[in-house]
Design a protein around this motif. Sequence first.
Motif, mmCIF file in Angstrom:
data_model
loop_
_atom_site.group_PDB
_atom_site.id
_atom_site.type_symbol
_atom_site.label_atom_id
_atom_site.label_comp_id
_atom_site.label_asym_id
_atom_site.label_seq_id
_atom_site.Cartn_x
_atom_site.Cartn_y
_atom_site.Cartn_z
ATOM 1 N N ALA A 32 0.859 -1.174 0.000
ATOM 2 C CA ALA A 32 0.000 0.000 0.000
ATOM 3 C C ALA A 32 0.901 1.231 0.000
ATOM 4 N N MET A 33 0.397 2.308 -0.568
ATOM 5 C CA MET A 33 1.174 3.543 -0.654
ATOM 6 C C MET A 33 0.415 4.680 -0.005
ATOM 7 N N GLY A 34 1.165 5.565 0.614
ATOM 8 C CA GLY A 34 0.530 6.705 1.255
ATOM 9 C C GLY A 34 1.316 7.979 1.014
ATOM 10 N N TRP A 35 0.631 9.084 1.164
ATOM 11 C CA TRP A 35 1.260 10.412 1.160
ATOM 12 C C TRP A 35 0.994 11.064 2.511
ATOM 13 N N PHE A 36 2.009 11.633 3.069
ATOM 14 C CA PHE A 36 1.922 12.374 4.314
ATOM 15 C C PHE A 36 2.541 13.748 4.076
ATOM 16 N N GLN A 40 5.925 23.257 8.642
ATOM 17 C CA GLN A 40 6.951 23.735 9.571
ATOM 18 C C GLN A 40 6.350 23.928 10.954
ATOM 19 N N GLY A 41 6.972 23.321 11.950
ATOM 20 C CA GLY A 41 6.519 23.467 13.315
ATOM 21 C C GLY A 41 5.338 22.598 13.689
ATOM 22 N N LYS A 42 4.915 21.749 12.772
ATOM 23 C CA LYS A 42 3.763 20.893 13.047
ATOM 24 C C LYS A 42 4.147 19.425 12.899
ATOM 25 N N GLU A 43 3.284 18.560 13.401
ATOM 26 C CA GLU A 43 3.517 17.136 13.284
ATOM 27 C C GLU A 43 3.160 16.654 11.877
ATOM 28 N N ARG A 44 3.785 15.563 11.497
ATOM 29 C CA ARG A 44 3.462 14.949 10.218
ATOM 30 C C ARG A 44 2.018 14.457 10.230
ATOM 31 N N GLU A 45 1.320 14.655 9.123
ATOM 32 C CA GLU A 45 -0.076 14.254 9.064
ATOM 33 C C GLU A 45 -0.374 13.475 7.797
ATOM 34 N N PHE A 46 -1.364 12.625 7.893
ATOM 35 C CA PHE A 46 -1.817 11.801 6.775
ATOM 36 C C PHE A 46 -2.491 12.663 5.718
ATOM 37 N N VAL A 47 -2.250 12.315 4.451
ATOM 38 C CA VAL A 47 -2.901 13.018 3.351
ATOM 39 C C VAL A 47 -3.785 12.062 2.552
ATOM 40 N N ALA A 48 -3.204 10.967 2.075
ATOM 41 C CA ALA A 48 -3.952 10.044 1.220
ATOM 42 C C ALA A 48 -3.248 8.692 1.194
ATOM 43 N N ALA A 49 -4.019 7.649 0.869
ATOM 44 C CA ALA A 49 -3.442 6.313 0.766
ATOM 45 C C ALA A 49 -4.194 5.517 -0.284
ATOM 46 N N SER A 54 -5.109 -0.658 -6.059
ATOM 47 C CA SER A 54 -5.854 0.575 -6.361
ATOM 48 C C SER A 54 -7.350 0.427 -6.136
ATOM 49 N N SER A 55 -7.761 -0.642 -5.479
ATOM 50 C CA SER A 55 -9.185 -0.858 -5.276
ATOM 51 C C SER A 55 -9.774 0.070 -4.221
ATOM 52 N N LEU A 56 -8.938 0.533 -3.319
ATOM 53 C CA LEU A 56 -9.407 1.419 -2.257
ATOM 54 C C LEU A 56 -8.475 2.615 -2.111
ATOM 55 N N THR A 57 -9.076 3.766 -1.824
ATOM 56 C CA THR A 57 -8.314 4.959 -1.510
ATOM 57 C C THR A 57 -8.936 5.613 -0.286
ATOM 58 N N SER A 70 -3.115 8.077 -7.025
ATOM 59 C CA SER A 70 -3.194 7.018 -8.028
ATOM 60 C C SER A 70 -1.850 6.301 -8.079
ATOM 61 N N ARG A 71 -1.857 5.129 -8.693
ATOM 62 C CA ARG A 71 -0.604 4.399 -8.807
ATOM 63 C C ARG A 71 -0.570 3.621 -10.118
ATOM 64 N N ASP A 72 0.634 3.351 -10.571
ATOM 65 C CA ASP A 72 0.857 2.552 -11.766
ATOM 66 C C ASP A 72 1.900 1.503 -11.388
ATOM 67 N N ASN A 73 1.438 0.296 -11.105
ATOM 68 C CA ASN A 73 2.364 -0.744 -10.647
ATOM 69 C C ASN A 73 3.350 -1.164 -11.736
#
Length: 121
Positions: A32-36, A40-49, A54-57, A70-73
Amino acid sequence: VQLQASGGGLVQAGGSLRLSCAASGRTFSSYAMGWFRQAQGKEREFVAAITWSSSLTMYADSVKGRFTISRDNAKNAVALQMNSLKPEDTAVYYCAAGEGWGRSSNWYRYWGQGTQVTVSS
């Protein structure tokens, strides 16, 4: 798996950017792949996965309807299309890969180096 994020830059509010993450390794398609992001000055946060097939996002509420993952395996790549950008989207964006998936960074074992996104008002 080694990850290399790119595509960041400076954009005006309302504009778009497309982030890319290139992965090395034969097992990319099993992760699975994610973007976080981390401002600056804040904690890392989840953006998308996205799941390996690619069946679920899933998306953070703050980006839902504006960002698309999106992804291209076949190309060992994952992308994050970001539209209608806001100044509060300014952060370093990281791509990550993991056997599980979810909003917690704990699900992801491999991380890219990050790419800076700056949105001016």
